[in-house]
Design a protein around this motif. Sequence first.
Motif, short mmCIF file in Angstrom:
data_model
loop_
_atom_site.label_atom_id
_atom_site.label_comp_id
_atom_site.label_asym_id
_atom_site.label_seq_id
_atom_site.Cartn_x
_atom_site.Cartn_y
_atom_site.Cartn_z
N CYS A 85 0.83 -1.21 0.00
CA CYS A 85 0.00 0.00 0.00
C CYS A 85 0.87 1.26 0.00
CB CYS A 85 -0.91 0.03 1.23
SG CYS A 85 -2.17 -1.24 1.28
N SER A 86 0.33 2.31 -0.58
CA SER A 86 0.97 3.62 -0.49
C SER A 86 0.09 4.52 0.37
CB SER A 86 1.15 4.24 -1.87
OG SER A 86 -0.10 4.56 -2.45
N ASP A 105 7.84 -0.56 -4.93
CA ASP A 105 6.52 -0.32 -5.53
C ASP A 105 6.42 1.03 -6.23
OD1 ASP A 105 5.53 -2.75 -4.52
OD2 ASP A 105 5.03 -1.82 -2.59
N ASP A 106 7.47 1.86 -6.13
CA ASP A 106 7.38 3.23 -6.63
C ASP A 106 7.02 3.31 -8.11
OD1 ASP A 106 7.82 4.38 -4.22
OD2 ASP A 106 9.88 5.03 -4.61
N ALA A 107 7.65 2.48 -8.94
CA ALA A 107 7.37 2.54 -10.37
C ALA A 107 5.91 2.24 -10.66
CB ALA A 107 8.27 1.55 -11.12
N THR A 111 3.04 4.95 -12.08
CA THR A 111 2.25 4.66 -13.28
C THR A 111 0.77 4.85 -13.02
OG1 THR A 111 3.90 3.06 -14.06
CG2 THR A 111 1.68 2.87 -14.97
N TRP A 112 0.32 4.47 -11.85
CA TRP A 112 -1.10 4.60 -11.50
C TRP A 112 -1.47 6.04 -11.12
CZ3 TRP A 112 -5.01 1.06 -11.88
CH2 TRP A 112 -4.65 -0.27 -12.12
N GLY A 113 -0.50 6.91 -10.98
CA GLY A 113 -0.79 8.28 -10.58
C GLY A 113 -0.84 8.48 -9.09
N LEU A 114 -0.39 7.49 -8.31
CA LEU A 114 -0.36 7.61 -6.86
C LEU A 114 0.97 8.24 -6.46
CD1 LEU A 114 -1.83 4.08 -6.07
CD2 LEU A 114 -3.05 6.27 -6.07
#
Length: 318
Positions: A85-86, A105-107, A111-114
């Motif tokens: 989770c972010s 998980d950053d990439a 990509t998802w805009g989070l």
Amino acid sequence: MSRSTDIVHTDKVLDVLAGGGAPSDLSASWRRSGHLHALDPASRLPSHRLNGVEVAAAQQRLGELLTVAQATLDRLFLAVGGVGCSVLLADRDGVVVDRRGADADDATFNTWGLWTGAVWSEKYEGTNGIGTCIVEKRPLSIDREQHFFTRNSGLFCTTAPIFDEHGELAAALDVSSCRADLTRGFSRLIATTAIDAARAIEAENFRRAFPDARILLTPRSERAVNSLLAVDRDDLVIGATRAARRALGLTAASLTRPLPAADLIGETRDAGDLVAAERAVLQRALARAGGNVSKAAKDLDMSRATLHRKLKLLGLHR
């Protein structure tokens, strides 16, 4: 999602926009997204993002609350970061001003805009955790296909609002995941954790806004750690959180005039209370002065004779 699943989701949203489909808590948000903001659920346009200068300006507008939130963001990420989770903090316009995420998980999150600078208002992203929470001013979760955009239907987002010391919406705290194996039970646990974190930020921000005041928890608010009153040295209310305002029926207008805290929290004062209060004041003054009547009288800004007379009347023999 497969192409066929994408089509099913898009058709479902379009059906609701056309006035069909079963009514749900999301119908109003989907209609705002389609009718008010003229969004297309099948759009594949990337998330709207602000540049560095614009993000810095948004952070500055959030002010002290952004500083207050740091420790809670760290603790929340420690609780949920290990399960993919972010953690996002957005301002009242849906701009992500701070985030926490695992390096691995950053990439994916980017990509998802989070990501910091992404704008998750309903105007740009349709129905989503941050944007819909901001509009409806309540904690909520938007799970996968509940999102308006088909491109967001792999996301789980749970968001809680944060209100400032004046009871106005200031920010939104979000926990998002793009894992397909997130269970319903665990998502509810994440939602509860996010709500508690938002309340903690709100309470700490309120305390810092009234540094010289006494902070009281409203009655019957054991679980609502953000239902707080700020009271001055005369026991008059000078501030109240949104939760306290709702619990006690307070408005911005009512807080512009002096309000005794005792009247709001169900306490009454009679002559006996006043005598007890005066006794307590004198006892505290004597304790601070180490029993020295002359020093206590000076601290209380009264003559030694007056203090002796009051002590005798109250049965406080020295």
